[in-house]
Design an enzyme around this catalytic site. Structure first.
Site, PDB file in Angstrom:
ATOM      1  N   ASP A  90      -3.443   0.311  -6.663  1.00 48.18           N
ATOM      2  CA  ASP A  90      -3.267  -0.847  -5.897  1.00 48.18           C
ATOM      3  C   ASP A  90      -1.957  -0.760  -5.472  1.00 48.18           C
ATOM      4  O   ASP A  90      -1.019  -0.059  -5.660  1.00 48.18           O
ATOM      5  CB  ASP A  90      -3.550  -2.134  -6.906  1.00 48.18           C
ATOM      6  CG  ASP A  90      -4.100  -3.170  -6.147  1.00 48.18           C
ATOM      7  OD1 ASP A  90      -4.206  -3.057  -4.884  1.00 48.18           O
ATOM      8  OD2 ASP A  90      -4.228  -4.467  -6.495  1.00 48.18           O
ATOM      9  N   HIS A 208      -3.215 -13.909  -2.528  1.00 55.62           N
ATOM     10  CA  HIS A 208      -3.496 -13.622  -3.967  1.00 55.62           C
ATOM     11  C   HIS A 208      -3.576 -14.737  -4.786  1.00 55.62           C
ATOM     12  O   HIS A 208      -2.776 -15.750  -4.687  1.00 55.62           O
ATOM     13  CB  HIS A 208      -2.381 -12.571  -4.573  1.00 55.62           C
ATOM     14  CG  HIS A 208      -2.296 -11.097  -3.758  1.00 55.62           C
ATOM     15  ND1 HIS A 208      -1.471 -10.679  -3.210  1.00 55.62           N
ATOM     16  CD2 HIS A 208      -3.503 -10.228  -3.672  1.00 55.62           C
ATOM     17  CE1 HIS A 208      -1.535  -9.509  -2.750  1.00 55.62           C
ATOM     18  NE2 HIS A 208      -3.099  -9.138  -3.209  1.00 55.62           N
ATOM     19  N   GLY A 209      -4.371 -14.394  -5.881  1.00 56.81           N
ATOM     20  CA  GLY A 209      -4.407 -15.614  -7.043  1.00 56.81           C
ATOM     21  C   GLY A 209      -5.486 -16.582  -6.560  1.00 56.81           C
ATOM     22  O   GLY A 209      -6.163 -16.513  -5.690  1.00 56.81           O
ATOM     23  N   LEU A 267     -10.644  -7.977  -6.987  1.00 59.81           N
ATOM     24  CA  LEU A 267     -10.736  -9.239  -7.850  1.00 59.81           C
ATOM     25  C   LEU A 267      -9.887  -8.906  -9.058  1.00 59.81           C
ATOM     26  O   LEU A 267     -10.200  -8.075  -9.849  1.00 59.81           O
ATOM     27  CB  LEU A 267     -12.174  -9.066  -8.247  1.00 59.81           C
ATOM     28  CG  LEU A 267     -12.565 -10.445  -9.190  1.00 59.81           C
ATOM     29  CD1 LEU A 267     -12.801 -11.533  -8.005  1.00 59.81           C
ATOM     30  CD2 LEU A 267     -13.896 -10.427  -9.760  1.00 59.81           C
TER      31      LEU A 267
HETATM   32 ZN   LIG Z   1      -3.710  -7.407  -3.246  1.00 62.82          ZN
END
Ligand SMILES: [Zn+2]
Length: 329
Positions: A90, A208-209, A267
């Site tokens: 990632d 994100h989050g 995810l």
């Molecule tokens: Zn990301």
């Protein structure tokens, strides 16, 4: 099992043509890796497991060693599952390319030279902190290397908001939305497959989050506009989009994103929550009265893994990849 590079491409083709997407689950340990693989198998879904630079540093003490160790675990263990599980790294920001991405590509090159499959199936270069020209220049160079090795490259155009792995998306809210013009510059710089296949994290208000409802507006229309703009200059070509920061998104938002060409949905936060909650429930139930067996890391680990596997299987159902493993055909 681990798919060959050709079968990985088939997976993504199937998702693009069939209007579904694969969950890409962030892992940081053998426990979370096993949980993700088990979740895919339970859903009869192919899928992707991925590790960030920080996740790899946690796993191995050193990011490069950790990423290699995760790949080794994947190569050893994925064969126990009858679905295809691709290995991915990632977000790699520019400052970690030389110490992380390039050595991983070199390791794959050594393996491919020996007639073995590459270490990973795909890698993300996240040049979103760079001016787009510079981002695309580095992306094009890495794409050429990936292509030689049968790997895919994921790139980012625009900025994902929020925080992941210590990387914070910038302050300007408009930068959370990419534009058709920028997407066309991606196609110009990287081609549409003839110079190597790439996955495109095009941002459309994703963060994100856990997204706080109402705080950020997702505009999946941006993805549709990008596809239409591409169709005009390159008839028949489609972007393979990636949706970062899916945690907290509604089923309608996910459906709209997938309908516009998202084939990979990352995810992380929700899977982390499911894992930790499984452990927390087990440990609080045994806090006072737990014997040695209850504190064995295998005991709380099994509860954590079961919780995360169930969340991964649910993601497969939601994204439509459940029941469609290419390993059955
Ligand atoms: Zn990301």
């Amino acid at each position: 099992m681990l798919p060959s590079p050709e079968r990985y491409a088939e997976m993504l083709d199937g998702a693009g043509a069939g209007g579904y997407a694969f969950p890409a689950i962030n892992v940081t340990s053998s426990q979370t890796l096993n949980a993700a693989m088990r979740g895919f198998a339970e859903a009869d879904s192919d899928g992707i497991v991925q590790i960030t630079v920080g996740g790899a540093r946690y796993l191995g003490g050193d990011a490069l060693a950790g990423a290699r160790a995760l790949a080794a675990l994947g190569h050893e263990l994925a064969g126990r599952y009858g679905v295809a599980i691709a290995l991915h790294t990632d977000h790699c920001p520019p400052e970690h390319v030389d110490e992380f991405l390039r050595p991983l590509l070199a390791a794959s090159r050594e393996r491919v030279t020996r007639g073995e499959p590459p270490l990973f199936h795909s890698h993300m270069f996240d040049g979103s902190t760079l001016p787009l020209d510079e981002n695309l220049r580095v992306s094009a160079e890495l794409l050429a290397q990936c292509r030689e090795l049968g790997l895919l490259l994921e790139i980012e155009c625009g900025v994902v908001g929020g925080e992941e792995d210590g990387i914070t998306g910038g302050g300007d809210p408009e930068r959370l939305y990419t534009t058709p013009d920028d997407l066309l510059r991606v196609a110009e710089a990287l081609g549409t497959g003839e110079r190597g296949r790439y996955l495109l994290a095009a941002t459309f208000g994703n963060v994100h989050g856990f997204t706080v409802k109402g705080q950020v507006e997702l505009r999946p229309q941006i993805l549709a506009d990008g596809q239409r703009a591409l169709e005009r200059v390159r008839p028949g070509a489609r972007f393979d989009y990636v949706f970062h920061g899916s945690s907290g998104s509604s089923p309608e938002e996910l459906r709209a994103a997938v309908a516009n060409g998202v084939v990979k949905v990352n995810l992380d936060s929700e899977a982390q929550y499911a894992f930790t909650r499984g452990a927390a429930e087990h440990l609080s139930a045994h806090y006072e009265s737990g014997g040695k067996q209850a504190y064995d890391p295998r005991a709380w680990g099994a509860a954590a893994e079961a919780g995360m596997a169930a969340r991964v299987a649910a993601a497969c159902e939601q994204l439509g990849s459940a029941g469609r493993s290419i390993m059955r055909s």
